[in-house]
Design a protein around this motif. Structure first.
Motif, PDB file in Angstrom:
ATOM      1  N   ALA A 108      12.009 -50.743 -52.741  1.00  0.00           N
ATOM      2  CA  ALA A 108      13.150 -50.520 -53.637  1.00  0.00           C
ATOM      3  C   ALA A 108      13.210 -51.602 -54.716  1.00  0.00           C
ATOM      4  N   GLU A 109      12.986 -52.831 -54.337  1.00  0.00           N
ATOM      5  CA  GLU A 109      13.001 -53.933 -55.305  1.00  0.00           C
ATOM      6  C   GLU A 109      11.864 -53.782 -56.315  1.00  0.00           C
ATOM      7  N   ALA A 110      10.695 -53.415 -55.844  1.00  0.00           N
ATOM      8  CA  ALA A 110       9.564 -53.210 -56.746  1.00  0.00           C
ATOM      9  C   ALA A 110       9.842 -52.049 -57.701  1.00  0.00           C
ATOM     10  N   TYR A 111      10.415 -50.980 -57.204  1.00  0.00           N
ATOM     11  CA  TYR A 111      10.762 -49.832 -58.052  1.00  0.00           C
ATOM     12  C   TYR A 111      11.768 -50.244 -59.126  1.00  0.00           C
ATOM     13  N   LYS A 112      12.780 -51.005 -58.724  1.00  0.00           N
ATOM     14  CA  LYS A 112      13.799 -51.439 -59.693  1.00  0.00           C
ATOM     15  C   LYS A 112      13.169 -52.259 -60.809  1.00  0.00           C
ATOM     16  N   LYS A 113      12.274 -53.162 -60.442  1.00  0.00           N
ATOM     17  CA  LYS A 113      11.640 -54.026 -61.435  1.00  0.00           C
ATOM     18  C   LYS A 113      10.699 -53.245 -62.349  1.00  0.00           C
ATOM     19  N   ALA A 114      10.035 -52.232 -61.822  1.00  0.00           N
ATOM     20  CA  ALA A 114       9.033 -51.494 -62.593  1.00  0.00           C
ATOM     21  C   ALA A 114       9.648 -50.401 -63.467  1.00  0.00           C
ATOM     22  N   GLY A 115      10.690 -49.765 -62.980  1.00  0.00           N
ATOM     23  CA  GLY A 115      11.311 -48.690 -63.739  1.00  0.00           C
ATOM     24  C   GLY A 115      10.748 -47.322 -63.395  1.00  0.00           C
ATOM     25  N   PRO A 116      11.497 -46.264 -63.772  1.00  0.00           N
ATOM     26  CA  PRO A 116      11.143 -44.905 -63.346  1.00  0.00           C
ATOM     27  C   PRO A 116       9.791 -44.403 -63.858  1.00  0.00           C
ATOM     28  N   GLU A 117       9.420 -44.749 -65.067  1.00  0.00           N
ATOM     29  CA  GLU A 117       8.121 -44.281 -65.583  1.00  0.00           C
ATOM     30  C   GLU A 117       6.966 -44.902 -64.808  1.00  0.00           C
ATOM     31  N   ALA A 118       7.097 -46.182 -64.517  1.00  0.00           N
ATOM     32  CA  ALA A 118       6.052 -46.866 -63.748  1.00  0.00           C
ATOM     33  C   ALA A 118       5.962 -46.296 -62.336  1.00  0.00           C
ATOM     34  N   VAL A 119       7.118 -45.998 -61.730  1.00  0.00           N
ATOM     35  CA  VAL A 119       7.125 -45.428 -60.377  1.00  0.00           C
ATOM     36  C   VAL A 119       6.430 -44.073 -60.379  1.00  0.00           C
ATOM     37  N   ALA A 120       6.731 -43.239 -61.370  1.00  0.00           N
ATOM     38  CA  ALA A 120       6.081 -41.931 -61.459  1.00  0.00           C
ATOM     39  C   ALA A 120       4.564 -42.100 -61.607  1.00  0.00           C
ATOM     40  N   GLY A 121       4.135 -43.049 -62.425  1.00  0.00           N
ATOM     41  CA  GLY A 121       2.703 -43.315 -62.589  1.00  0.00           C
ATOM     42  C   GLY A 121       2.073 -43.830 -61.308  1.00  0.00           C
ATOM     43  N   PHE A 122       2.784 -44.683 -60.606  1.00  0.00           N
ATOM     44  CA  PHE A 122       2.308 -45.228 -59.333  1.00  0.00           C
ATOM     45  C   PHE A 122       2.106 -44.106 -58.324  1.00  0.00           C
ATOM     46  N   TRP A 123       3.081 -43.207 -58.217  1.00  0.00           N
ATOM     47  CA  TRP A 123       2.953 -42.073 -57.297  1.00  0.00           C
ATOM     48  C   TRP A 123       1.758 -41.212 -57.664  1.00  0.00           C
ATOM     49  N   GLU A 124       1.565 -41.006 -58.956  1.00  0.00           N
ATOM     50  CA  GLU A 124       0.445 -40.190 -59.421  1.00  0.00           C
ATOM     51  C   GLU A 124      -0.879 -40.849 -59.041  1.00  0.00           C
ATOM     52  N   VAL A 125      -0.989 -42.147 -59.229  1.00  0.00           N
ATOM     53  CA  VAL A 125      -2.213 -42.863 -58.854  1.00  0.00           C
ATOM     54  C   VAL A 125      -2.443 -42.760 -57.350  1.00  0.00           C
ATOM     55  N   LEU A 126      -1.408 -43.012 -56.555  1.00  0.00           N
ATOM     56  CA  LEU A 126      -1.571 -42.929 -55.100  1.00  0.00           C
ATOM     57  C   LEU A 126      -1.991 -41.538 -54.662  1.00  0.00           C
ATOM     58  N   LEU A 127      -1.352 -40.521 -55.205  1.00  0.00           N
ATOM     59  CA  LEU A 127      -1.706 -39.148 -54.847  1.00  0.00           C
ATOM     60  C   LEU A 127      -3.155 -38.850 -55.201  1.00  0.00           C
ATOM     61  N   ASN A 128      -3.616 -39.370 -56.312  1.00  0.00           N
ATOM     62  CA  ASN A 128      -4.985 -39.110 -56.727  1.00  0.00           C
ATOM     63  C   ASN A 128      -6.009 -39.940 -55.957  1.00  0.00           C
ATOM     64  N   ILE A 129      -5.565 -40.933 -55.211  1.00  0.00           N
ATOM     65  CA  ILE A 129      -6.458 -41.657 -54.305  1.00  0.00           C
ATOM     66  C   ILE A 129      -6.713 -40.814 -53.051  1.00  0.00           C
ATOM     67  N   VAL A 130      -5.728 -40.014 -52.671  1.00  0.00           N
ATOM     68  CA  VAL A 130      -5.858 -39.125 -51.501  1.00  0.00           C
ATOM     69  C   VAL A 130      -6.965 -38.106 -51.780  1.00  0.00           C
TER      70      VAL A 130
END
Length: 162
Positions: A126-148
């Motif tokens: 939650a703290e990392a998400y707050k610091k990064a912001g919603p666009e970064a979180v969406a990009g992070f999820w996309e990267v993680l999903l594409n690692i799968v």
């Protein structure tokens, strides 16, 4: 902290890929640190944590369903699950339609322990998400999903969208 972020297509260079992989290793190290400390007091490890987490997220899952989800051997799961059942964290209930099935549920003790472990990770993420912001979180999820692995992405999406 001053960050050197990749520009345009430079993120595909080997050095940038290595940076990302190292960040993933360091993030995982710290993501697991707090739960590991709690688990050490109970003589459990990360495999126990994963079983508690996914049984909690999927109450009534079967042993074979858990094996499929975790991608571990039956022998590994048997050892870990046996300890969790013996110590009163997980209940195994025979299936209604098929008595050979073992449906898995967290006990109240298991729910409390899983919640304690989860809380440490929830706070960190939650703290990392707050610091990064919603666009970064969406990009992070996309990267993680594409690692799968591609053939498993739909199953992973179904799991996380419960």
């Amino acid at each position: 902290m001053q960050r050197k972020l990749p520009h345009s297509n430079l993120y595909l260079r080997e050095e940038e890929l290595r940076r990302g992989i190292e960040l993933l290793y360091f993030a995982y190290r710290d993501f697991t640190r707090d739960p590991d400390n709690i688990l050490a007091d109970s003589s459990f490890g990360r495999a126990h944590h994963r079983v508690l987490y996914f049984v909690g997220r999927n109450p009534g899952t079967t042993v074979s369903g858990l094996l499929s989800l975790l991608r571990i051997t039956k022998q590994s799961l048997s050892r870990v699950l046996g300890q969790l059942v013996e110590d009163g964290y997980v209940d195994q209930v025979s299936g209604v339609e098929d008595r050979r099935q073992r449906l898995l549920y967290l006990t109240d003790k298991g729910k409390a322990f899983e919640k304690e472990l989860f809380e440490t990770q929830r706070q960190r993420v939650a703290e990392a998400y707050k610091k990064a912001g919603p666009e970064a979180v969406a990009g992070f999820w996309e990267v993680l999903l594409n690692i799968v692995n591609e053939e498993e992405r739909e199953a992973v999406l179904r799991q996380i969208e419960k």
